[in-house]
Design an enzyme around this catalytic site. Structure first.
Site, PDB file in Angstrom:
ATOM      1  N   ARG A 135       0.890  -1.223  -0.097  1.00  0.00           N
ATOM      2  CA  ARG A 135      -0.034  -0.016  -0.106  1.00  0.00           C
ATOM      3  C   ARG A 135       0.958   1.110  -0.093  1.00  0.00           C
ATOM      4  O   ARG A 135       1.879   1.446   0.467  1.00  0.00           O
ATOM      5  CB  ARG A 135      -0.994   0.000   1.230  1.00  0.00           C
ATOM      6  N   ARG A 146      -0.540   7.810  10.944  1.00  0.00           N
ATOM      7  CA  ARG A 146      -1.924   7.426  11.200  1.00  0.00           C
ATOM      8  C   ARG A 146      -2.009   6.727  12.717  1.00  0.00           C
ATOM      9  O   ARG A 146      -3.075   6.980  13.168  1.00  0.00           O
ATOM     10  CB  ARG A 146      -1.986   6.053  10.167  1.00  0.00           C
TER      11      ARG A 146
HETATM   12  P1  ADP Z   1      -5.515   2.296   8.175  1.00  0.00           P
HETATM   13  O1  ADP Z   1      -6.580   1.680   9.347  1.00  0.00           O
HETATM   14  O2  ADP Z   1      -4.534   1.479   7.956  1.00  0.00           O
HETATM   15  O3  ADP Z   1      -5.227   3.682   8.452  1.00  0.00           O
HETATM   16  P2  ADP Z   1      -7.560   2.787   6.493  1.00  0.00           P
HETATM   17  O4  ADP Z   1      -7.683   1.771   5.144  1.00  0.00           O
HETATM   18  O5  ADP Z   1      -8.539   2.664   7.483  1.00  0.00           O
HETATM   19  O6  ADP Z   1      -6.465   2.276   6.839  1.00  0.00           O
HETATM   20  O7  ADP Z   1      -7.587   4.274   5.858  1.00  0.00           O
HETATM   21  C1  ADP Z   1      -6.648   4.415   5.002  1.00  0.00           C
HETATM   22  C2  ADP Z   1      -6.574   6.112   4.745  1.00  0.00           C
HETATM   23  O8  ADP Z   1      -7.934   6.312   4.264  1.00  0.00           O
HETATM   24  C3  ADP Z   1      -6.663   6.956   6.045  1.00  0.00           C
HETATM   25  O9  ADP Z   1      -5.140   7.307   6.532  1.00  0.00           O
HETATM   26  C4  ADP Z   1      -7.284   8.086   5.452  1.00  0.00           C
HETATM   27  O10 ADP Z   1      -6.330   9.043   4.643  1.00  0.00           O
HETATM   28  C5  ADP Z   1      -8.308   7.671   4.907  1.00  0.00           C
HETATM   29  N1  ADP Z   1      -9.730   7.435   5.505  1.00  0.00           N
HETATM   30  C6  ADP Z   1     -10.235   6.349   5.770  1.00  0.00           C
HETATM   31  N2  ADP Z   1     -11.281   6.443   6.921  1.00  0.00           N
HETATM   32  C7  ADP Z   1     -11.090   7.734   6.983  1.00  0.00           C
HETATM   33  C8  ADP Z   1     -12.012   8.573   7.727  1.00  0.00           C
HETATM   34  N3  ADP Z   1     -13.116   8.174   8.515  1.00  0.00           N
HETATM   35  N4  ADP Z   1     -11.883  10.019   7.815  1.00  0.00           N
HETATM   36  C9  ADP Z   1     -10.970  10.571   6.893  1.00  0.00           C
HETATM   37  N5  ADP Z   1     -10.026   9.849   6.258  1.00  0.00           N
HETATM   38  C10 ADP Z   1     -10.236   8.338   6.260  1.00  0.00           C
END
Ligand code: ADP
Length: 192
Positions: A135, A146
């Protein structure tokens, strides 16, 4: 059977894997905001183009875009009996937006699951995932960004849900099947 759930947990806690398994067992869709954003990036949509650089840096996509996307997703017919939200809400403003969407639809949450894992285990899992999935946001900088945002903005949300009597804490360490069974047992009295 109805099951309206949120699954929370830091990056690497196994939240996405367990959300998919619970969804299968409970017969409701798992809705991962990260997956929806990634699909938009891949498809080159306007939303994807707006989100890509932000995601690559490990920052949160603006609430206006994220909340609108979730509102639309929760309007789809497959959520009639419930859903498992994975990766949303991630900050206090998103909690409020979700409350408003659910109130409009005349439904309430059944539980908010918090999946825990210690930091060393999280970092080990993320390092493995970076190799396997490749990723764009699994660089060292984006991962630590994060995790920091999770600790600052997302973890505190469990207090609000605990006050509402919705929080269920489950240990995310161990065999994937064992964790699924632990989750099902912890949720047994809340869904149905
Ligand atoms: P991880 O749990 O490893 O951070 P996710 O797949 O949940 O991975 O999220 C990847 C990215 O997508 C986040 O770092 C953010 O940029 C965006 N994202 C996901 N969910 C949200 C949210 N609820 N609000 C804002 N950005 C989000």
């Amino acid at each position: 059977m109805s099951a309206r759930l949120i699954i929370m947990g830091p990056q690497g806690s196994g939240k996405g894997t367990q959300a998919a398994r619970l969804a299968e067992r409970l017969g409701v869709p798992a809705i991962s905001t990260g997956d929806i954003f990634r699909a938009n990036v891949k498809g080159g949509t306007e939303l994807g183009n707006q989100a890509k650089a932000i995601m690559d840096a490990g920052d949160l996509v603006p609430d206006s875009l994220t909340n609108a996307m979730v509102r639309d997703r929760l309007a789809e017919a497959d959520t009639a009996e419930g859903f498992i939200l994975d990766g949303y809400p991630r900050n206090a403003a998103q909690v409020e937006a979700l409350d408003a969407v659910l109130a409009e639809r005349g439904v309430t949450l059944d539980a908010v699951v918090e999946l825990s894992a210690d930091r060393d285990e999280l970092l080990a899992r993320l390092a493995r995932r970076a190799v396997v999935e490749g990723r764009a946001d699994d660089t060292e900088e984006a991962i630590s960004r994060r995790l920091a945002i999770y600790a600052e903005q997302t973890a505190p949300l469990t207090d609000a849900y605990a006050e509402r009597g919705l929080l269920v804490a489950v240990d995310g360490i161990g065999d994937v099947d064992d964790v699924t069974e632990r989750l099902m047992a912890a949720l047994a009295s809340r869904v149905g």
